[in-house]
Design a protein around this motif. Sequence first.
Motif: not given
Length: 203
Positions: A19-22, A24, A75, A78, A194, A197
Amino acid sequence: MKLFYAPGTVAAASLIALCETNVAFEPVRLNFADKQQTKAEYLAINPKGRVPALITHDGVITETAAVLTYIAESNPTANLTPTDPFKRAKMNEVISYLASTVHVNHAHKIRGHRWADQQSSWDDMTARVAANMMDCFGLIEDTLKTGPWIIGDQYTIADAHLYIVESWLEGDGVSLSKLPNVAAHFNRMNRRSAVKRALEIMG
Ligand SMILES: N[C@@H](CCC(=O)N[C@@H](CS)C(=O)NCC(=O)O)C(=O)O
């Protein structure tokens, strides 16, 4: 990517990191009450019968330390792992301690059957959990004196790992009121989007 997790388990650390990254990803919840982690369908993914398991385009990764590292390193924008080798070693020191010592101490509360066969042995192990967790968190409390994050000024995947273990403390008989720096870290984590989420996903 697919992340196999169960709410409240160590797999939630990997969920937070994702959730800290973009990137998918699809979170896949296992129902521990139905022992889904022991069923053939899941054992084909992770023969250890544990969470987390992350399915990537290159194959499956298990073990929180490996999953977190993979998420951070794949990632880079991030900024979840330090570039400085000493700081990265300090981050890995925390992750390693959490996985190999603190988590194992926690598991003695209800997973004594992994190590012994007698009810009296399980009772004995359960009885030691609060003291063992307090010993570990006494050290973590001292480390967090500098803060705001576990290795200092940079937030890393070790903070996500630590947050989940912190969330077990009250259930393990350790009051956060005795650990002000740990409590402050836990509250700081709760304010991250994050984390919010990830908590929403876990429901
Ligand atoms: N060393 C592993 C431990 C994973 C682990 O023990 N996960 C627990 C949840 S916190 C689990 O899946 N337990 C299922 C069981 O014991 O049946 C890691 O750090 O990822």
